[in-house]
Scaffold this motif. Structure first.
Motif, PDB file in Angstrom:
ATOM      1  N   HIS A  54       0.759  -1.204  -0.093  1.00 54.06           N
ATOM      2  CA  HIS A  54       0.044  -0.005  -0.057  1.00 54.06           C
ATOM      3  C   HIS A  54       0.661   1.213  -0.091  1.00 54.06           C
ATOM      4  O   HIS A  54       2.179   1.218   0.598  1.00 54.06           O
ATOM      5  CB  HIS A  54      -0.977   0.011   1.309  1.00 54.06           C
ATOM      6  N   LEU A  55      -0.004   2.387  -0.395  1.00 47.52           N
ATOM      7  CA  LEU A  55       0.875   3.474  -0.536  1.00 47.52           C
ATOM      8  C   LEU A  55       0.197   4.530   0.338  1.00 47.52           C
ATOM      9  O   LEU A  55      -1.278   4.870  -0.254  1.00 47.52           O
ATOM     10  CB  LEU A  55       1.276   4.154  -1.952  1.00 47.52           C
ATOM     11  N   HIS A  56       0.429   4.902   1.442  1.00 57.49           N
ATOM     12  CA  HIS A  56      -0.361   5.758   2.205  1.00 57.49           C
ATOM     13  C   HIS A  56      -0.156   7.342   2.037  1.00 57.49           C
ATOM     14  O   HIS A  56       1.019   7.834   1.798  1.00 57.49           O
ATOM     15  CB  HIS A  56       0.202   5.612   3.859  1.00 57.49           C
ATOM     16  N   TRP A  57      -1.318   7.987   1.813  1.00 62.38           N
ATOM     17  CA  TRP A  57      -1.500   9.473   1.402  1.00 62.38           C
ATOM     18  C   TRP A  57      -1.076  10.191   2.771  1.00 62.38           C
ATOM     19  O   TRP A  57      -1.912  10.007   3.555  1.00 62.38           O
ATOM     20  CB  TRP A  57      -2.429   9.718   0.698  1.00 62.38           C
ATOM     21  N   THR A  58      -0.218  11.251   2.735  1.00 62.45           N
ATOM     22  CA  THR A  58       0.159  11.963   3.944  1.00 62.45           C
ATOM     23  C   THR A  58      -0.178  13.362   3.801  1.00 62.45           C
ATOM     24  O   THR A  58      -0.299  14.227   4.497  1.00 62.45           O
ATOM     25  CB  THR A  58       1.563  11.825   4.479  1.00 62.45           C
ATOM     26  N   GLY A  59      -0.721  13.539   2.287  1.00 64.75           N
ATOM     27  CA  GLY A  59      -0.796  15.094   2.059  1.00 64.75           C
ATOM     28  C   GLY A  59      -2.433  15.566   2.125  1.00 64.75           C
ATOM     29  O   GLY A  59      -3.405  14.874   2.925  1.00 64.75           O
ATOM     30  N   ALA A  60      -2.629  16.702   1.431  1.00 62.74           N
ATOM     31  CA  ALA A  60      -3.872  17.377   1.704  1.00 62.74           C
ATOM     32  C   ALA A  60      -5.099  16.344   1.056  1.00 62.74           C
ATOM     33  O   ALA A  60      -4.803  15.486   0.283  1.00 62.74           O
ATOM     34  CB  ALA A  60      -3.819  18.462   1.034  1.00 62.74           C
ATOM     35  N   THR A  61      -6.309  16.401   1.596  1.00 70.45           N
ATOM     36  CA  THR A  61      -7.384  15.801   0.933  1.00 70.45           C
ATOM     37  C   THR A  61      -8.479  16.641   0.683  1.00 70.45           C
ATOM     38  O   THR A  61      -8.607  17.738   1.158  1.00 70.45           O
ATOM     39  CB  THR A  61      -7.886  14.651   1.853  1.00 70.45           C
ATOM     40  N   HIS A  63     -12.632  16.649  -1.489  1.00 70.04           N
ATOM     41  CA  HIS A  63     -14.037  16.353  -1.201  1.00 70.04           C
ATOM     42  C   HIS A  63     -14.030  14.879  -0.736  1.00 70.04           C
ATOM     43  O   HIS A  63     -13.394  14.115  -1.747  1.00 70.04           O
ATOM     44  CB  HIS A  63     -14.616  16.658  -2.512  1.00 70.04           C
ATOM     45  N   ARG A  64     -14.600  14.443   0.186  1.00 69.17           N
ATOM     46  CA  ARG A  64     -14.711  13.333   0.682  1.00 69.17           C
ATOM     47  C   ARG A  64     -13.404  12.294   0.846  1.00 69.17           C
ATOM     48  O   ARG A  64     -13.099  11.193   0.742  1.00 69.17           O
ATOM     49  CB  ARG A  64     -15.509  12.207  -0.345  1.00 69.17           C
ATOM     50  N   GLY A  65     -12.659  13.140   1.330  1.00 72.58           N
ATOM     51  CA  GLY A  65     -11.120  12.584   1.708  1.00 72.58           C
ATOM     52  C   GLY A  65     -10.166  12.136   0.384  1.00 72.58           C
ATOM     53  O   GLY A  65      -9.168  11.519   0.657  1.00 72.58           O
ATOM     54  N   THR A  66     -10.559  12.704  -0.669  1.00 69.64           N
ATOM     55  CA  THR A  66      -9.766  12.558  -1.853  1.00 69.64           C
ATOM     56  C   THR A  66      -8.404  13.040  -1.813  1.00 69.64           C
ATOM     57  O   THR A  66      -8.334  14.197  -1.414  1.00 69.64           O
ATOM     58  CB  THR A  66     -10.443  12.730  -3.330  1.00 69.64           C
ATOM     59  N   PRO A  67      -7.145  12.101  -1.958  1.00 67.34           N
ATOM     60  CA  PRO A  67      -5.787  12.769  -1.985  1.00 67.34           C
ATOM     61  C   PRO A  67      -5.844  13.788  -3.042  1.00 67.34           C
ATOM     62  O   PRO A  67      -6.295  13.519  -4.108  1.00 67.34           O
ATOM     63  CB  PRO A  67      -5.146  11.694  -2.256  1.00 67.34           C
ATOM     64  N   VAL A  68      -5.188  15.061  -2.600  1.00 64.74           N
ATOM     65  CA  VAL A  68      -5.158  15.994  -3.689  1.00 64.74           C
ATOM     66  C   VAL A  68      -3.681  16.578  -3.651  1.00 64.74           C
ATOM     67  O   VAL A  68      -3.057  16.623  -2.763  1.00 64.74           O
ATOM     68  CB  VAL A  68      -5.943  17.240  -3.545  1.00 64.74           C
ATOM     69  N   VAL A  69      -2.955  16.777  -4.828  1.00 66.02           N
ATOM     70  CA  VAL A  69      -1.661  17.405  -4.818  1.00 66.02           C
ATOM     71  C   VAL A  69      -1.574  18.635  -5.940  1.00 66.02           C
ATOM     72  O   VAL A  69      -2.588  18.488  -6.875  1.00 66.02           O
ATOM     73  CB  VAL A  69      -0.639  16.291  -5.295  1.00 66.02           C
ATOM     74  N   SER A  70      -0.867  19.675  -5.432  1.00 60.09           N
ATOM     75  CA  SER A  70      -0.625  20.820  -6.664  1.00 60.09           C
ATOM     76  C   SER A  70       0.808  20.703  -7.066  1.00 60.09           C
ATOM     77  O   SER A  70       1.636  20.408  -6.366  1.00 60.09           O
ATOM     78  CB  SER A  70      -1.326  22.028  -5.931  1.00 60.09           C
ATOM     79  N   PHE A  71       0.841  21.129  -8.330  1.00 60.29           N
ATOM     80  CA  PHE A  71       2.234  21.440  -8.795  1.00 60.29           C
ATOM     81  C   PHE A  71       2.123  22.437  -9.916  1.00 60.29           C
ATOM     82  O   PHE A  71       1.069  22.587 -10.807  1.00 60.29           O
ATOM     83  CB  PHE A  71       2.954  20.313  -9.501  1.00 60.29           C
ATOM     84  N   ARG A  72       2.824  23.424  -9.757  1.00 63.46           N
ATOM     85  CA  ARG A  72       2.777  24.697 -10.872  1.00 63.46           C
ATOM     86  C   ARG A  72       1.380  25.148 -11.124  1.00 63.46           C
ATOM     87  O   ARG A  72       1.102  25.436 -12.153  1.00 63.46           O
ATOM     88  CB  ARG A  72       3.698  24.132 -12.257  1.00 63.46           C
ATOM     89  N   GLY A  73       0.750  25.305  -9.904  1.00 67.05           N
ATOM     90  CA  GLY A  73      -0.516  26.017 -10.190  1.00 67.05           C
ATOM     91  C   GLY A  73      -1.616  25.050 -10.506  1.00 67.05           C
ATOM     92  O   GLY A  73      -2.808  25.702 -10.604  1.00 67.05           O
ATOM     93  N   GLN A  74      -1.368  23.787 -10.810  1.00 66.33           N
ATOM     94  CA  GLN A  74      -2.402  22.804 -11.267  1.00 66.33           C
ATOM     95  C   GLN A  74      -2.638  21.833 -10.091  1.00 66.33           C
ATOM     96  O   GLN A  74      -1.866  21.625  -9.166  1.00 66.33           O
ATOM     97  CB  GLN A  74      -1.926  22.012 -12.405  1.00 66.33           C
ATOM     98  N   VAL A  75      -3.993  21.254  -9.945  1.00 69.69           N
ATOM     99  CA  VAL A  75      -4.355  20.622  -9.033  1.00 69.69           C
ATOM    100  C   VAL A  75      -4.838  19.217  -9.581  1.00 69.69           C
ATOM    101  O   VAL A  75      -5.599  19.298 -10.602  1.00 69.69           O
ATOM    102  CB  VAL A  75      -5.413  20.985  -8.202  1.00 69.69           C
ATOM    103  N   GLU A  76      -4.278  18.073  -9.019  1.00 70.10           N
ATOM    104  CA  GLU A  76      -4.894  16.716  -9.455  1.00 70.10           C
ATOM    105  C   GLU A  76      -5.053  15.830  -8.436  1.00 70.10           C
ATOM    106  O   GLU A  76      -4.294  16.192  -7.175  1.00 70.10           O
ATOM    107  CB  GLU A  76      -3.683  16.279 -10.423  1.00 70.10           C
ATOM    108  N   THR A  77      -5.886  14.784  -8.367  1.00 69.45           N
ATOM    109  CA  THR A  77      -5.935  13.846  -7.287  1.00 69.45           C
ATOM    110  C   THR A  77      -4.665  12.950  -7.406  1.00 69.45           C
ATOM    111  O   THR A  77      -4.251  12.490  -8.387  1.00 69.45           O
ATOM    112  CB  THR A  77      -7.414  13.400  -7.256  1.00 69.45           C
ATOM    113  N   GLY A  78      -4.306  12.613  -6.171  1.00 69.38           N
ATOM    114  CA  GLY A  78      -3.355  11.426  -6.055  1.00 69.38           C
ATOM    115  C   GLY A  78      -3.849  10.198  -6.657  1.00 69.38           C
ATOM    116  O   GLY A  78      -3.032   9.447  -7.332  1.00 69.38           O
TER     117      GLY A  78
END
Length: 121
Positions: A54-61, A63-78
């Motif tokens: 498993h790969l445990h998400w430690t970043g921001a979440t 809606h509904r706990g979905t892992p999210v990450v941003s890079f260069r002004g773009q946001v994507e779900t983990g």
């Protein structure tokens, strides 16, 4: 795990997911006191490998706990990043873990609508 190890584990040696053309300079920390230099770096800074593959998400979440990450002004779900890197294609519909580990972002543990409906990889 380093960004390169995460990228290799996700079957994407480059670790790159191209941001849009209007992307600004990276502002998201890499977890090592410096800006992230790639999507893989930003992703790796927010994950921890745990027992069972498993790969445990430690970043921001989001809606509904979905892992999210941003890079260069773009946001994507983990979930979507890991799915693309592992399966080598865009996901169809929502991406969710198939395993019982809450919020797992290991690419091989994720399924989109096509996989959930038995449509292969």
């Amino acid at each position: 795990m380093t960004a390169d190890e995460i990228a290799a584990a996700l079957d994407d040696a480059s670790g790159a997911v191209e941001p849009g053309p209007s992307a600004a300079r990276a502002r998201q920390p890499s977890g090592r006191g410096e800006p992230a230099t790639s999507w893989a770096d930003a992703f790796a800074a927010r994950t921890v490998a745990v027992e069972g593959g498993h790969l445990h998400w430690t970043g921001a979440t989001g809606h509904r706990g979905t892992p999210v990450v941003s890079f260069r002004g773009q946001v994507e779900t983990g979930y979507r990043l890991a799915f693309r890197w592992h399966h080598g294609r865009e996901p169809e519909g929502n991406v969710r873990p198939r395993c019982d580990y809450p919020g797992c972002v290991a690419g091989g543990h994720l399924a989109d609508r096509k996989l959930r409906e038995g449509g292969g990889s």
